[in-house]
Design an enzyme around this catalytic site. Sequence first.
Site, PDB file in Angstrom:
ATOM      1  N   GLU A 169      -5.491  55.344 -19.084  1.00  0.00           N
ATOM      2  CA  GLU A 169      -5.751  56.307 -20.141  1.00  0.00           C
ATOM      3  C   GLU A 169      -4.483  56.931 -20.727  1.00  0.00           C
ATOM      4  O   GLU A 169      -4.266  58.149 -20.593  1.00  0.00           O
ATOM      5  CB  GLU A 169      -6.686  57.408 -19.620  1.00  0.00           C
ATOM      6  CG  GLU A 169      -8.001  56.885 -19.081  1.00  0.00           C
ATOM      7  CD  GLU A 169      -8.954  57.990 -18.624  1.00  0.00           C
ATOM      8  OE1 GLU A 169      -8.554  59.158 -18.590  1.00  0.00           O
ATOM      9  OE2 GLU A 169     -10.105  57.674 -18.292  1.00  0.00           O
ATOM     10  N   GLU A 200     -14.157  52.789 -15.775  1.00  0.00           N
ATOM     11  CA  GLU A 200     -14.654  54.117 -15.349  1.00  0.00           C
ATOM     12  C   GLU A 200     -15.862  54.484 -16.186  1.00  0.00           C
ATOM     13  O   GLU A 200     -15.863  54.287 -17.402  1.00  0.00           O
ATOM     14  CB  GLU A 200     -13.611  55.227 -15.579  1.00  0.00           C
ATOM     15  CG  GLU A 200     -12.519  55.309 -14.568  1.00  0.00           C
ATOM     16  CD  GLU A 200     -11.561  56.465 -14.834  1.00  0.00           C
ATOM     17  OE1 GLU A 200     -11.992  57.512 -15.367  1.00  0.00           O
ATOM     18  OE2 GLU A 200     -10.370  56.299 -14.521  1.00  0.00           O
TER      19      GLU A 200
HETATM   20  O1  IFM Z   1     -11.203  62.206 -13.233  1.00  0.00           O
HETATM   21  C1  IFM Z   1     -10.888  61.572 -14.434  1.00  0.00           C
HETATM   22  C2  IFM Z   1     -10.015  60.363 -14.185  1.00  0.00           C
HETATM   23  O2  IFM Z   1      -8.859  60.695 -13.515  1.00  0.00           O
HETATM   24  C3  IFM Z   1      -9.644  59.706 -15.479  1.00  0.00           C
HETATM   25  N1  IFM Z   1     -10.786  59.468 -16.305  1.00  0.00           N
HETATM   26  C4  IFM Z   1     -11.731  60.536 -16.486  1.00  0.00           C
HETATM   27  C5  IFM Z   1     -12.125  61.120 -15.152  1.00  0.00           C
HETATM   28  C6  IFM Z   1     -13.136  62.258 -15.357  1.00  0.00           C
HETATM   29  O3  IFM Z   1     -12.576  63.258 -16.131  1.00  0.00           O
END
Ligand code: IFM
Length: 439
Positions: A170, A349
């Site tokens: 990210e 994710e």
């Molecule tokens: O916890 C975070 C993660 O580190 C990166 N993506 C989003 C998740 C939730 O906010």
Amino acid sequence: MIADKISASSRLRQADFEFGVATSSFQIEGASRVDGKQASIWDEFCRQPGRILDSSHGDVACDHYHRYEDDIRLIRELGFEHYRLSLAWPRLITESGRWNEKGADFYRRLLECCHAHGVTPNVTLYHWDLPASLQGAWLNRDTAYRFADYAAMAVKHLGDLMPRVSTLNEPWCSSILSYDLGYHAPGHNDRAEGLQAAHHLMLASGLGLQAMRAERSDQSLGLVLNFEALQARTEQDQSARDLVHAERIRFWMDRLFNRDPSPALMAQGRVDEQSGDRAIMAEPLDWLGVNYYTRSMVGAADNPRGYELTNEGETERTHIGWDIHPQGLTDILVELHQDYPLPPIYITENGAACDDVLEAGRVNDELRRRYFQGHLAAVDQAIEQGVDIRGYYAWSLMDNFEWAYGYTQRFGLVYVDYTTQARIPKASAMDWQRFLRTR
Ligand code: IFM
């Protein structure tokens, strides 16, 4: 229940579709200053008053550094065969830029443990815990080159245990959210800095891919981007919505495919781009990771960005306040598939924060179960529409340090009692187990 909305013939039911859980180093490991680990920018950020909602830090977190064997065993017991984790750069590289054998020893044991339990690791090299000793952090072009050095060393020493590696998690968060919006370390509020950091991060990713490929040729290398669905509040807000879309989605894709990012976006900064950067940023990926959580409404605003994001209306939301909008995941994936020659995609994710309560030894996380159900159906829909999606990772294996929210948000399939460090699988985890057993 999780699989109730996907058909009997769905690609997601085939044994070679990968299911895993995800975590990151700073959020779970603890052991913040042992075995030669240097401080990260998050160790420092947590010390600044007012930065973290509950004034907490990652010093202990889930104590995964000492409990990793039990945690890996738990992943396998829940039926997952894949685990997305990150390496802490400050654990592996000393302040003077040398490889730290003690830190590496931890990751060697952890990765060996994964393989021994039939869990394939998917390793991210950078999930925001930048060594604090790197002067200028992501505003300094040199940090991109230091990242490439680290990537090469990681692959040289641990590559035999890492079949799949991504450079960054990210980069929108480690640039715009950190240097422009100021919510993440180092907490600056400067639009131009955000755009410059974004450039340096994409440069780092490209240089890292090149450095790893020079080291060995048998790994599958990727990058993980986060996307959110965006909707204009009113018709008059459409151009503000397009600008945010350019910033949060198209910029990263355009860099990967050597196209010009939105001029309206780039006009908000003065990015120092040097000759050759474009080709480096477009170094080919073997796969692309997509993280997706929510949808935001966009309105035009009188600020350096020209927009503001809000939640509107009666939509169901998670505990952190994010709209639940699975259709957005399908739409984004299909848009990207139509507009760019994508490599295979992994949903790296997806998950929900819930107001979980431990009662009589159980956590009934009904909303999370429905969240997963809806989003698996959204992935299925995207596959039906031609997107080549090979896997899905739930965020997160267990409750952990949720950055600026500290420990106030629980995203885990497994509940963590932070006073005893007990791990208690929630109802959603048992749902996953049932689904994975029937495949
Ligand atoms: O916890 C975070 C993660 O580190 C990166 N993506 C989003 C998740 C939730 O906010």
